[in-house]
Design an enzyme around this catalytic site. Structure first.
Site, PDB file in Angstrom:
ATOM      1  N   LYS A 211     -19.132  -2.014  13.433  1.00 21.53           N
ATOM      2  CA  LYS A 211     -18.673  -2.757  14.603  1.00 21.53           C
ATOM      3  C   LYS A 211     -17.201  -2.456  14.879  1.00 21.53           C
ATOM      4  CE  LYS A 211     -16.850  -6.711  15.490  1.00 21.53           C
ATOM      5  NZ  LYS A 211     -16.014  -6.404  16.677  1.00 21.53           N
TER       6      LYS A 211
ATOM      7  N   GLU B 143       3.644 -10.579   8.883  1.00 19.39           N
ATOM      8  CA  GLU B 143       3.305  -9.314   9.515  1.00 19.39           C
ATOM      9  C   GLU B 143       3.438  -9.460  11.030  1.00 19.39           C
ATOM     10  OE1 GLU B 143      -0.878  -7.904   9.474  1.00 19.39           O
ATOM     11  OE2 GLU B 143      -0.033  -6.016   8.780  1.00 19.39           O
TER      12      GLU B 143
ATOM     13  N   GLU C 234      -9.343  -4.114   3.550  1.00 18.22           N
ATOM     14  CA  GLU C 234      -8.044  -3.487   3.779  1.00 18.22           C
ATOM     15  C   GLU C 234      -7.343  -4.341   4.822  1.00 18.22           C
ATOM     16  OE1 GLU C 234      -5.214  -1.971   5.238  1.00 18.22           O
ATOM     17  OE2 GLU C 234      -6.369  -0.272   6.035  1.00 18.22           O
TER      18      GLU C 234
ATOM     19  N   CYS D 285      -0.932  -1.144   9.543  1.00 16.51           N
ATOM     20  CA  CYS D 285      -0.884  -2.102   8.434  1.00 16.51           C
ATOM     21  C   CYS D 285       0.136  -1.675   7.386  1.00 16.51           C
ATOM     22  CB  CYS D 285      -2.267  -2.243   7.814  1.00 16.51           C
ATOM     23  SG  CYS D 285      -3.074  -0.657   7.577  1.00 16.51           S
TER      24      CYS D 285
HETATM   25  P1  NAI Z   1      -9.078  -9.439  13.321  1.00 11.28           P
HETATM   26  O1  NAI Z   1      -9.079  -9.387  11.841  1.00 11.28           O
HETATM   27  O2  NAI Z   1      -9.493 -10.701  13.996  1.00 11.28           O
HETATM   28  O3  NAI Z   1     -10.030  -8.271  13.891  1.00 11.28           O
HETATM   29  C1  NAI Z   1     -10.401  -7.116  13.190  1.00 11.28           C
HETATM   30  C2  NAI Z   1     -11.905  -6.895  13.345  1.00 11.28           C
HETATM   31  O4  NAI Z   1     -12.605  -7.980  12.759  1.00 11.28           O
HETATM   32  C3  NAI Z   1     -12.389  -6.825  14.788  1.00 11.28           C
HETATM   33  O5  NAI Z   1     -13.433  -5.894  14.871  1.00 11.28           O
HETATM   34  C4  NAI Z   1     -12.920  -8.225  15.025  1.00 11.28           C
HETATM   35  O6  NAI Z   1     -13.900  -8.309  16.031  1.00 11.28           O
HETATM   36  C5  NAI Z   1     -13.523  -8.548  13.687  1.00 11.28           C
HETATM   37  N1  NAI Z   1     -13.643  -9.975  13.389  1.00 11.28           N
HETATM   38  C6  NAI Z   1     -12.916 -11.013  13.892  1.00 11.28           C
HETATM   39  N2  NAI Z   1     -13.332 -12.178  13.362  1.00 11.28           N
HETATM   40  C7  NAI Z   1     -14.330 -11.879  12.508  1.00 11.28           C
HETATM   41  C8  NAI Z   1     -15.169 -12.662  11.646  1.00 11.28           C
HETATM   42  N3  NAI Z   1     -15.043 -13.981  11.560  1.00 11.28           N
HETATM   43  N4  NAI Z   1     -16.087 -12.028  10.884  1.00 11.28           N
HETATM   44  C9  NAI Z   1     -16.225 -10.689  10.936  1.00 11.28           C
HETATM   45  N5  NAI Z   1     -15.482  -9.899  11.739  1.00 11.28           N
HETATM   46  C10 NAI Z   1     -14.542 -10.486  12.511  1.00 11.28           C
HETATM   47  O7  NAI Z   1      -7.625  -9.014  13.783  1.00 11.28           O
HETATM   48  P2  NAI Z   1      -6.912  -9.343  15.196  1.00 11.28           P
HETATM   49  O8  NAI Z   1      -7.169 -10.765  15.570  1.00 11.28           O
HETATM   50  O9  NAI Z   1      -7.294  -8.281  16.136  1.00 11.28           O
HETATM   51  O10 NAI Z   1      -5.373  -9.159  14.807  1.00 11.28           O
HETATM   52  C11 NAI Z   1      -4.656 -10.229  14.188  1.00 11.28           C
HETATM   53  C12 NAI Z   1      -3.629  -9.698  13.233  1.00 11.28           C
HETATM   54  O11 NAI Z   1      -4.267  -9.059  12.138  1.00 11.28           O
HETATM   55  C13 NAI Z   1      -2.713  -8.631  13.812  1.00 11.28           C
HETATM   56  O12 NAI Z   1      -1.666  -9.197  14.516  1.00 11.28           O
HETATM   57  C14 NAI Z   1      -2.263  -7.936  12.558  1.00 11.28           C
HETATM   58  O13 NAI Z   1      -1.216  -8.640  11.959  1.00 11.28           O
HETATM   59  C15 NAI Z   1      -3.481  -7.986  11.662  1.00 11.28           C
HETATM   60  N6  NAI Z   1      -4.281  -6.746  11.715  1.00 11.28           N
HETATM   61  C16 NAI Z   1      -4.255  -5.882  10.639  1.00 11.28           C
HETATM   62  C17 NAI Z   1      -4.934  -4.686  10.707  1.00 11.28           C
HETATM   63  C18 NAI Z   1      -4.928  -3.713   9.583  1.00 11.28           C
HETATM   64  O14 NAI Z   1      -5.023  -2.518   9.831  1.00 11.28           O
HETATM   65  N7  NAI Z   1      -4.888  -4.140   8.339  1.00 11.28           N
HETATM   66  C19 NAI Z   1      -5.663  -4.279  11.898  1.00 11.28           C
HETATM   67  C20 NAI Z   1      -5.677  -5.265  12.951  1.00 11.28           C
HETATM   68  C21 NAI Z   1      -4.998  -6.437  12.834  1.00 11.28           C
END
Ligand code: NAI
Ligand code: MG
Length: 500
Positions: free
Chosen positions: A205, A410, A279, A313
């Site tokens: 996804k 972050e 991650e 990240c």
């Molecule tokens: P998120 O963690 O909500 O989204 C990442 C993925 O997880 C997306 O595909 C989303 O649809 C999915 N997701 C969301 N809620 C979920 C759930 N309950 N169960 C399973 N999958 C779920 O991240 P978001 O809201 O886009 O960004 C928030 C913060 O997270 C950013 O500001 C940043 O600080 C951090 N982040 C870190 C990343 C990394 O590479 N480690 C990547 C993206 C965000």
């Protein structure tokens, strides 16, 4: 004269005085042509080798964050769609994929790699349109690295018996994989390539704001003639991700994204037999010693935090400078950020593109405001930001204390916090004073110091005299709240096999 100033006398002599970058050189516009990229008005789910309408019947819009224009509609998968995708993956696992010898699986993965390579330009343009990142990064980093990952893991598929001496490997079954929006195709490659090489099938996804390159990859997978159901790609929001994680018939969850959601996932599968790798976020320390090659370090700092709008990240978001060079590093940073070009991501000269979403922009704005409110000094690129779309000028703060929110949380944007230190021990202590532990950078003239300091830093990846360098043969992953498990390299096979 302060001690700090005395120590930099030698540099003062050879370096020009504070440069006036007020009049920035301007290049003529050089936009990448998008003529040959046709984005269909609607995108379905990729299940069992076919593009199928969602049982949910609903779609959502995906936009270009640089213009806020709608690019296309995307299927929003519900629980029944997730179930159909997992069933297709299970069938493909039982019927074909687990029965194929590694050398045959390798042929398919090599084919995906070659097809991606052939379509690299189209992929780069779509990545830039949907994600907002500069075309030069999509073209030179995201797509080539994604290709390299498929090539690399295709190479492992028939050599698994030699990967772990004395042990044989067995695939796990169906992997549910959830990825974020910062490196959409690259994260898909990091997840899919090792899973397939090890004999698993996949339901992936992509993030809701950047589904397009994953769906293009689905086309490539179809053209590569993979047995139907080996890779399924379902689009949707967090709810779709949660349904995938909870599905009883998946054997493994791989997640890249926020620490918040990572923790929720861990809770939701507790007690099940599902394997998990996470991650998550980071707050990396980039440490500059007095004896560092300063100009190289400046480029490393710039690359470390402003690369991909800081949507990384492992971004070097905390800079620790030894006091003897603090003044000159800050002065050079002030000059260097004035030369960064912010604007149209499709322009080949653009350094900083659009912030991926309105939501992310708001988060950056809020955290930057706390920096100002807490009394830190803000430095920004003087540039005009486009009227439409989501933008944030490259920013750094000086006068930052360890306790300030901008030094702890972050930000995931082009915002750097600069702190200073006196001794190596102090640098290590400050660098490790974070809930995260994904990456770090060490800049010094002495190789022995790089080894000594990096052995004391609690971070999964540590770069010496460079930053943000990636290679499929090298493992990536974190400590503490940055998650666990490794992606890339031989270690990246581990999360997808059982050792017998
Ligand atoms: P998120 O963690 O909500 O989204 C990442 C993925 O997880 C997306 O595909 C989303 O649809 C999915 N997701 C969301 N809620 C979920 C759930 N309950 N169960 C399973 N999958 C779920 O991240 P978001 O809201 O886009 O960004 C928030 C913060 O997270 C950013 O500001 C940043 O600080 C951090 N982040 C870190 C990343 C990394 O590479 N480690 C990547 C993206 C965000
Ligand atoms: Mg979220």
């Amino acid at each position: 004269m302060t001690t700090a100033e005395k120590k930099v006398t030698r540099l003062e002599v050879v370096e020009p005085k504070h440069l006036d970058f007020g009049k920035k050189w301007d290049y003529a516009p050089s936009p990448e042509s998008t003529d040959f990229v046709k984005i269909a008005p609607r995108h379905e789910l990729f299940i069992g080798g076919k593009f199928t309408k969602p049982k949910s019947g609903s779609y959502f819009k995906t936009i270009n964050p640089a213009t806020e224009e709608t690019l296309t509609e995307i299927a929003d998968a519900n629980d029944a769609d997730v179930d159909a995708a997992v069933k297709a993956a299970r069938q493909a696992y039982e019927k074909y994929w687990s029965k194929l010898p590694g050398s045959e699986r390798a042929k398919y993965i090599f084919r995906i790699a070659r097809q991606l390579q052939e379509k690299a330009r189209e992929f780069a343009i779509v990545e830039t349109l949907n994600g907002g990142k500069p075309i030069k990064e999509a073209r030179d980093i995201d797509i080539p690295l994604a290709v390299a990952h498929f090539f690399y893991y295709a190479g492992w598929a028939d050599k698994l018996d030699f990967a772990f001496p004395g042990r044989k490997t067995r695939p796990l079954g169906v992997a549910g994989q959830i990825i974020p929006w910062n490196f959409p195709l690259l994260m898909a490659a990091w997840k899919i390539a090792p899973a397939l090489a090890c004999g698993n099938t996949v339901v992936l996804k992509p993030a809701e704001t950047t589904p397009l390159t994953a769906l293009l990859l689905a086309q490539v997978i179809q053209e590569a003639d993979l047995p139907p159901g080996v890779v399924n790609i379902i689009t949707g929001f967090g709810k779709t991700g949660a349904a995938l994680v909870k599905h009883p018939d998946i054997n493994k969850v791989a997640f890249t994204g926020s620490t918040e959601v990572g923790k929720m996932i861990q809770r939701s599968i507790a007690g099940s037999k599902k394997r998990l790798t996470l991650e998550l976020g980071g707050k990396a320390a980039n440490i500059i010693f007095n004896d560092a090659p300063i100009d190289q370090a400046i480029e490393g700092i710039i690359n470390g935090i402003y690369f991909n709008q800081g949507h990384v990240c492992c971004a070097g978001s905390r800079l620790f400078v030894q006091e003897g060079v603090a003044d000159i590093v800050i002065r050079k940073l002030q000059d260097r950020i004035q030369t960064l070009r912010v604007g149209n991501p499709l322009d080949k000269n653009t350094d900083i593109g659009a912030i991926n979403s309105k939501q992310q922009l708001q988060k950056i704005q809020e955290l930057v405001q706390t920096g100002v409110d807490e009394g830190c000094k803000m430095h920004q690129t003087a540039c005009e930001l486009p009227k439409k779309g989501f933008w944030f000028a490259p920013t750094f703060f000086t006068g930052v204390a360890q306790s300030n929110r901008i030094a702890q949380e972050e930000i995931f944007g082009p915002v750097l916090s600069v702190l200073t230190f006196r001794t190596p021990e102090e640098a290590v202590e400050k660098a490790n004073n974070t809930a995260y532990g994904l990456s770090a950078g060490v800049w010094t003239d002495k190789g022995s110091k790089i080894f000594k300091i990096s052995s004391q830093l609690k971070a999964g990846v540590i770069w010496g005299n460079t930053y943000n360098k990636f290679d499929p043969a090298s493992p990536f992953g974190g400590y503490k709240e940055s998650g666990f498990g490794r992606e890339g390299g031989l270690q990246g096979l581990m999360p997808y096999v059982e050792l017998v």
